[in-house]
Each structure stands twice: as C-alpha cells, then as structure tokens.
Design a protein around this motif. Sequence first.
Motif, mmCIF file in Angstrom:
data_model
loop_
_atom_site.group_PDB
_atom_site.id
_atom_site.type_symbol
_atom_site.label_atom_id
_atom_site.label_comp_id
_atom_site.label_asym_id
_atom_site.label_seq_id
_atom_site.Cartn_x
_atom_site.Cartn_y
_atom_site.Cartn_z
ATOM 1 N N UNK A 1 0.851 -1.194 0.000
ATOM 2 C CA UNK A 1 0.000 0.000 0.000
ATOM 3 C C UNK A 1 0.884 1.241 0.000
ATOM 4 N N UNK A 2 0.230 2.409 0.011
ATOM 5 C CA UNK A 2 0.976 3.670 0.040
ATOM 6 C C UNK A 2 1.905 3.734 1.244
ATOM 7 N N UNK A 3 1.499 3.086 2.318
ATOM 8 C CA UNK A 3 2.328 3.092 3.531
ATOM 9 C C UNK A 3 3.708 2.502 3.245
ATOM 10 N N UNK A 4 3.759 1.507 2.366
ATOM 11 C CA UNK A 4 5.038 0.879 2.030
ATOM 12 C C UNK A 4 5.941 1.813 1.229
ATOM 13 N N UNK B 1 5.759 5.334 1.705
ATOM 14 C CA UNK B 1 6.009 6.596 2.398
ATOM 15 C C UNK B 1 6.208 6.468 3.904
ATOM 16 N N UNK B 2 6.224 5.264 4.451
ATOM 17 C CA UNK B 2 6.432 5.118 5.895
ATOM 18 C C UNK B 2 7.752 5.771 6.271
#
Lengths: 216, 531
Positions: B34-37, B39-40
Amino acid sequence: MRTEWRPADDVLSGLPDAAPPAEAAGLDLRLAGERAADAGADPDAFARLVGAGIAAAGSSPDAETVRSVAVVAAWRAGALGFRGDALARISHALADDAPGPVAASLAAALALPVDALPGFVEGQRASPFHWPTGDGAPPLLAILGGFAGLGGPFVAAPEATGRRDDDGLPGIRTAEGWWLVEADAFGRRITACSDPFTEADLGWTVGGSYFVEVPA
Amino acid sequence: MRQTGGMARGRDRWSKVSESPTNIGTAATSEELTAEDLFAPESADELPFDEQLRQAYFWLVNRAVISPYYDIEFSHGEPLRIPLGDAGAELRLPTEQSYSSNVLMPLLTFAVGGKCLLIGGPGRGKTTLAVLMGVLAGLPSREVRRMVQQGQPQLTVSDLVGMPLPKDLVNADSLADIRIAWRDWLTGPVKIVDEYNRIPTKTQSALLTMVAEGYVESYDQMQRTAPENGVEAWFFTANDDAGGGTFPVIQALRDRIDVTVQTAGFNMRFFDELVTRIEAGERPEDHVPAELVFSAGDLATLPKAIRSVPVPRAVRRRLEFFAGQFEFVQHGGRRFEYRTKDSVATAGGRVADVIGANSGADLQVDPGSQTTTGLSVRNLQGLILYAKAMAFFRGSAEVTEDDLRAVAPFVLRGKLLPNDLHPAFESETGRELALDSATWVQELWDASVAEFRKLGLDDDDPVGDLLAAFEEGLDGLSAVEVSRRLTAVESAIRAIGDQKKLYGRHFDDLLALKYLHQRYANYQRWLASRS
C-alpha cells in the motif's frame, strides 16, 4: 529476478517524459522511488509516471493525491504488489459523477487519457492483463523464469504448470517444487511456494529451457 | 541504544559489513503493498535484529574466522548433488542461503543466551570465536580475553569465583561476616571457559551451579551471575567430547550444554588472508565493526524476540513424532510403562543388549533402536529454542520443519547416543555414520518425517483427535458421551495392540490413551456418584 515480460507495444511505449520533484506535499518521492524499485517497479518508468501525475494534479497537490499518484505509478511501473491499492484508489477517484483533478492525475500516472479510465478499471476487474488497445485483441506475451545462475529463480528447468489448490493462481513446477506466478498487465512475481498445487495445462510452453512462454 | 546501519563503513579491511540486505529471500513475498510501504518514515538507520545478526554472521565468516563452510544447508526442493570419486562421496549445492555451523551455532547461542561447547583440535579458533562473541556483547576485546577462564588441573573454586577478604577471615565472628572479592567475569554477559574437561570435579560442581542456577556460592555468600536484564551466554571449549581430558566432565554439567559444535579446519585456499594478518600483527576481535555490537538493551530484547517466534502445530507434531521414537524399548521392563531405555540404564543393564534381544520389531525401520538414549525435556527445550533462533536468523515469521532439521544435529550431539550394535552401523556407509553424528541425527530426522508423511498423520491422527476432543473440556458431557469416548479410547488401544510390531511412536500414544481412559473413567464415576 531475470524475467522477460513483453507486453503490447502500447503498454511499454508512450510513457510520459516527465521528471518528478524530489518531494511533494511533504512526501519524499525519492525514497518512494527506491521502495517502488525494491518492490519490482522500473525506476525510470516510476519517475516518469509520478512526474506526469504530479504535473497533472496542479501546482500544489494535497498529500493524499500524491500518495495515490505514487501508488498507481508504482503499479504501472511493474510493482505488482500495489495492484489492489492502486485499483481501489482509482475507483475511489472515479466515484464522483464527473472525474475530477485527482482522476486526471491518476490517469496521467497510468499514461492513459482520463476518459479511458473507467473502461480501464472495468477491464482490469475482468482480467488483470487488460490494457485498452485499439483493436481489443489480447495484447500480451510473457516469458517467465530464468536460470538461477543468470539471475532467474530456477535451479532446475520448469517441468509442468498447474494451479494452486485454494485460489487457482497459476504455478510452475520444477524439480525443486512449485513456484507461484502472479502477473498482470504491468508486472509479475515468481515466488517459491509450499502450498499444494494440482497440475493443469495452462497453455503455457514448458520444457527445454529455464523459461516458460505465456502466449497471447 | 540500537546501533545504526548507516555508520561509517570501509574504514579498513576489517570494517566491511554487507551493505545490501543479507537475505533477499525474505523480501520475496507475495504480500499486498500500500501507500504506507512507499512513504512510511525511514527506519533504515536502525537495523532489525535479525539483519544485524546476519550481518554479524557474514562478517564473522568472511572477515574474522574465514570459514567458507556451508554445512547447514537449506534448499527449496532437492539440492543439486554431484558425485565425487568412487567412494560414495557427493557434494550438495543448496539452492537457498546456507551457513557454517561452527560460526552460526555460537552466534545463535549468543543471541538466545545459551550454552555452547566448541570442540576441535588446538589452534582451530575455538577461543577466538568465543572471544568474538564477548566483543559482540559490547565488551572491549582485551577485557574479554582477560575474562577467559583457563581450565587446568589445579583450578580451585576460589580461583574460579573469587577469594574471601583476608581481613574478614581474621575478624569475622560468623561465615556471614566474610565478604568475598568476587571475580569480574562472573557477571559478564558472555562467559568463556577454556578446556573445561581439564577442570577438577569439585570445581566443575561450582561451575554447574552457575550454569544451571545462575548464581555461585562461597563461604555462605551468594553472587548472582546471570544479568538482571537479558541473558548470559556460556562458551566452553574442549579438544573432544568423547571423554578425553584430564577429568571426566560431570554428567549434569555436560547435559546443560545446549549445542555442541565442531570447529572446522582452515581452508588453505584462503591462505593470503592469514599471511596478511601475520604481517599486520592483527587479531579479528580487536576490529569488530561498531555497528555489529549489541548494546545491553539489545541483549535484553533479542532473546524475547526470538522466543516469540511461533512453532506451528504441523511442525510441533513432527517434532513430537520424532522425539517419541527414542524412549521405548521392548523388554526394558515387565510393566508397559517401564519399558524404557531409562529403566534399563538406571537398573544397570545395557540398552544395546535389550534392543538386540527384541525379536518383535524390525530394527532396520525402527529409528528408536539406533539409539541407546531417549530425549530429555531439556533436550527438547533446546531443540525448540534453537529452532526459533534459526527461524529468526533466517527472517522467517515462524519455525519451519527445515529449521528444526538444521539445529537438531548440534542440539542432540552427545545426547542422542548411537547404538553401536545396530545393523545401521555395520555397512561401509553405516560406519561413516557412526563417526559423523551430525549426519546421522539428520538422517534420523529425515526418516522420521518421511514416516510421519507416509502414515498421513497430518490428516489422519486418531489419538490426536481423541486428545483434541478431551481438550475441549468435560463440562456438560453426558454419561452416554463419556461412555462412547471410553469405548473409542479402548478400541484405539486395541488397534495399536493388534499390530504385531510395536515401535517408539506407539509408546507415547498408548500412554496418552491410558491417560484419557483414566480421566474419562474418573469423570464417569463422578457422574454416577451425583446421580
């Protein structure tokens, strides 16, 4: 993994010639590019697609739009793992009656005209290999695999194909065991898998080399 | 504080640490991203423990002790096997990342806070390896070398633990008034005892208290040796583990050793590195890269992280099945419960003779008949702990069959003892196995897993089903249902009894069935008394 993947010409060609900023809306796009590449995206394609998406979003896009552009660009550039999130974000952007600026930026990140977006989502729901070509013909030919010594996944040559018992996903059997194949119009993954598979003829050409040909 | 992965590297030839992930296999997942991967927040500066352990491993094998051996093999499917010569030798080329046991097992010992015995001839790097573990724990190399206890025939308990203060010896009215000048090494996170089989028996007993209980006593004073937080790792060295040395090692101390590892010889193809070291007058323990060192906080957290790696039920069942093969010996006693190798050994009998006298089983297919010992609870705990450590080190989310198979030879060396009279050791290849305990244990494991699969116990396990039904509880069970289950237990016992040949795997099943019979019968009596 050395895998040749030959999608239709218009999937590969026509990528926008745009460069992304290093950051947008406080988000680090350089880092996102590295992570997308780690997940299997082509770094150059990712940069071009993100650049086009950000440019289409206007002068000061909000953070959520930038995140959506990056996810869609990563998927479009070959990182298969982002497929689910990307499709959800595109569908969400299309939920309004008239496609807004977010949909326009996501279309740019796919290198598609914005009016082709609803058809693309519909087609992807029907087949992960869908790509809106002019004549609607099945567009793809893939060559998967490769010898481990040359960067591919296999130590032994592929011997048969089959489907995973629980979800029907395709697999390739070598003397080492089964390998799960996941692919769509933009990317692919081959991972060793200990789940049970049942042999089935998928119409793929297997035998004689370390590669498996997936016909159009 | 955790060390960072981005610290200055390449300062000298010692400081080279792998900059790329050391196990790319772990990245090849089929997870949804997901986007988290993307921009984390960047946390790459803080290496995960498993990555730090792997980097330490690769630094040790490639820079410090130069150990180009890959005897702990992992393969997806079958490895490539290449026959060598005409004497039955073969070289296997594994398809997944494989490791050198003489470095990895000590490193896992360091990580879990275990006890490791390094064996091998003089000058093979046993002590150097142990000292390196001390440096990885954050101690200066000079201090670690000073803390190494040299085993020798005149070593007294006072030499080992410390002296009473002379002033107190003169002035004290009671033992409680005598203070002890405890030696520094007692409280270190890594303890090294060189040539432990040269230590007198009385001093070995003091050592046993430390190893087993985590404290030491002298003049009625007690000193805790295990750190308040975290764990202590013990490293013993010996030239052999077959009874050599000045004094026999007391059995209780020997049994506390979690893993036994043979050090490998030096590969002469890597001679240049040796020459370079001699010319530079350098020792590897003086050059451990700072980013590989574990802080005290890390050493408190690391063992907890390892212990939390789950063992799935299917893997547990394979271990149960394997371990259950070895305790039973037909004719080991009159009553069924007493037909164990331990009964024979404690009665002064020879287990090998009792096994040989059994005409009721086929020795060729009975793994239990290849050993004169069974597995203790401590052995099983060691197996599970080191399998968890192996899974953690390899970046796996849970323990696999392969992890257990990999650690079994080192955990069971010296504990699962071969029955020299068994036909398996008579042939030419059998005689090789008698000398190669690691391969022998691994072949026992492979045979056991193959048998488990052949019997289809993953899907068809009547005793397991009966135990699972009992686990659901007795509350509310009707008299009719209890009676039905008692009948099922009795018929399961008869089904096993009807087989002409009994093996170790039947022993635990039968005793478990007897247990169920007792529990249900007691419950039935209670139901009857109520009515």
